[in-house]
Scaffold this motif. Structure first.
Motif, PDB file in Angstrom:
ATOM      1  N   ALA A 295      84.242  94.113  55.440  1.00 29.77           N
ATOM      2  CA  ALA A 295      85.337  93.573  56.242  1.00 29.77           C
ATOM      3  C   ALA A 295      86.130  92.615  55.363  1.00 29.77           C
ATOM      4  CB  ALA A 295      84.796  92.847  57.474  1.00 29.77           C
ATOM      5  N   ARG A 296      87.232  92.116  55.892  1.00 28.17           N
ATOM      6  CA  ARG A 296      88.079  91.205  55.122  1.00 28.17           C
ATOM      7  C   ARG A 296      87.355  89.894  54.824  1.00 28.17           C
ATOM      8  NH1 ARG A 296      93.974  91.843  58.198  1.00 28.17           N
ATOM      9  NH2 ARG A 296      94.525  93.878  57.315  1.00 28.17           N
ATOM     10  N   GLY A 297      87.273  89.037  55.805  1.00 26.63           N
ATOM     11  CA  GLY A 297      86.558  87.775  55.646  1.00 26.63           C
ATOM     12  C   GLY A 297      86.972  86.990  54.418  1.00 26.63           C
TER      13      GLY A 297
ATOM     14  N   GLU B 203      88.295  89.162  51.011  1.00 26.37           N
ATOM     15  CA  GLU B 203      89.515  89.963  50.876  1.00 26.37           C
ATOM     16  C   GLU B 203      90.481  89.388  49.849  1.00 26.37           C
ATOM     17  OE1 GLU B 203      91.710  93.496  52.271  1.00 26.37           O
ATOM     18  OE2 GLU B 203      89.640  92.837  51.969  1.00 26.37           O
TER      19      GLU B 203
ATOM     20  N   LYS C  64      90.771  96.190  53.104  1.00 28.56           N
ATOM     21  CA  LYS C  64      90.077  96.360  54.386  1.00 28.56           C
ATOM     22  C   LYS C  64      91.064  96.276  55.557  1.00 28.56           C
ATOM     23  CE  LYS C  64      86.190  96.703  52.242  1.00 28.56           C
ATOM     24  NZ  LYS C  64      86.661  97.388  51.028  1.00 28.56           N
TER      25      LYS C  64
ATOM     26  N   THR D 102      90.379  92.991  61.185  1.00 29.09           N
ATOM     27  CA  THR D 102      89.063  92.797  61.802  1.00 29.09           C
ATOM     28  C   THR D 102      89.183  92.939  63.314  1.00 29.09           C
ATOM     29  OG1 THR D 102      88.469  91.288  60.016  1.00 29.09           O
ATOM     30  CG2 THR D 102      87.133  91.184  62.023  1.00 29.09           C
ATOM     31  N   ASP D 103      88.308  93.767  63.907  1.00 33.14           N
ATOM     32  CA  ASP D 103      88.318  93.952  65.354  1.00 33.14           C
ATOM     33  C   ASP D 103      87.011  93.433  65.963  1.00 33.14           C
ATOM     34  OD1 ASP D 103      86.453  95.892  64.656  1.00 33.14           O
ATOM     35  OD2 ASP D 103      87.804  97.582  65.008  1.00 33.14           O
TER      36      ASP D 103
ATOM     37  N   THR E   1      83.772  94.960  64.603  1.00 30.79           N
ATOM     38  CA  THR E   1      83.391  94.426  63.288  1.00 30.79           C
ATOM     39  C   THR E   1      82.743  93.053  63.429  1.00 30.79           C
ATOM     40  OG1 THR E   1      85.276  95.596  62.316  1.00 30.79           O
ATOM     41  CG2 THR E   1      84.244  93.901  60.972  1.00 30.79           C
ATOM     42  N   ILE E   2      83.296  92.222  64.302  1.00 30.26           N
ATOM     43  CA  ILE E   2      82.744  90.889  64.527  1.00 30.26           C
ATOM     44  C   ILE E   2      81.317  90.969  65.055  1.00 30.26           C
ATOM     45  CG2 ILE E   2      82.911  88.818  65.982  1.00 30.26           C
ATOM     46  CD1 ILE E   2      84.916  88.773  63.739  1.00 30.26           C
TER      47      ILE E   2
END
Length: 223
Positions: free
Chosen positions: A12-14, A17, A205, A208-209, A212-213
């Motif tokens: 994921a981004r986080g 990214e 990426k 985030t949805d 994903t969380i």
């Protein structure tokens, strides 16, 4: 010859990214090892690879690096994306801190409780159009150059492009009053390495949805 950097993080981004973005903009190929379970994370900890027991972690040039800003500083310095002198570097750091402030607000929105979300969205929109974007528009207007610092590409341009794309996802109308930032976004997006990273199938990426969380909470044992 050193191998490719290896990035250890969740898929994921986080906090990773911006590291992916900077490596890509520098034309550096990298590998990713995704942390997909609590056991994966625990193994990195037991192997002594996480100094502060948390990720992001990047293996690069024989080093094991943690802490996002330290990793970005190293990449920017190595690939000559950190200005020509101490004054340029100070500007780059100052602008980057502002970018991080707004990026964090947008990134954390998905974690906001439903009853607070409307107020949070309103606050982010206000800060975006009345505080942060005017500041960067003013910088570009003050020197009339193609890049934020030193009239050449530095890390802060890449960080700002990443932020502008997030703002576009959030509410594209927020960019409308800022012609110089829109022009910068277009110019940077046309750079060969950046253009490649923006293509489908790259290591960039998606937004985030909720799904994903939820997965991330299980991996990182967040209640």
């Amino acid at each position: 010859m050193a191998g490719k950097p290896v990035l250890h993080y969740f898929n994921a981004r986080g906090r990773m990214e911006c590291i992916r973005w900077l490596l890509a903009a520098a034309g550096v190929e990298f590998e990713e090892k995704f942390i997909e379970s609590p056991e994966d994370l625990e193994k990195l900890r037991k192997d002594g690879k996480l100094m502060f027991e948390q990720v992001p972690m990047v293996e690069i040039d024989g080093m094991i690096m943690v802490q996002t800003r330290a990793i970005l500083n190293y990449i920017a310095t190595k690939y000559d994306l950190y200005g020509k002198d101490v004054k340029e570097r100070a500007l780059i750091d100052m602008y980057t801190e502002g970018i991080v402030d707004l990026s964090d607000m947008i990134m954390q929105l998905i974690l906001c409780p439903p009853d607070q979300k409307e107020a949070k969205i309103s606050m982010i929109k206000d800060r975006t159009k009345n505080r942060y974007l005017p500041a960067f528009e003013k910088v570009l207007k003050s020197h009339g150059q193609d890049y934020l610092v030193g009239n050449r590409l530095t890390r802060v341009d890449i960080h700002l492009l990443e932020l502008l794309l997030y703002i576009e996802e959030f509410d594209a109308s927020l960019l409308a009053p800022f012609p110089l930032l829109k022009a910068l976004k277009s110019r940077l997006s046309s750079l060969p390495n950046v253009k490649k990273f923006l293509q489908p199938g790259s290591q960039r990426k998606p937004p985030t949805d909720e799904k994903t969380i939820e997965k991330a909470k299980k991996v990182f044992n967040i209640k």
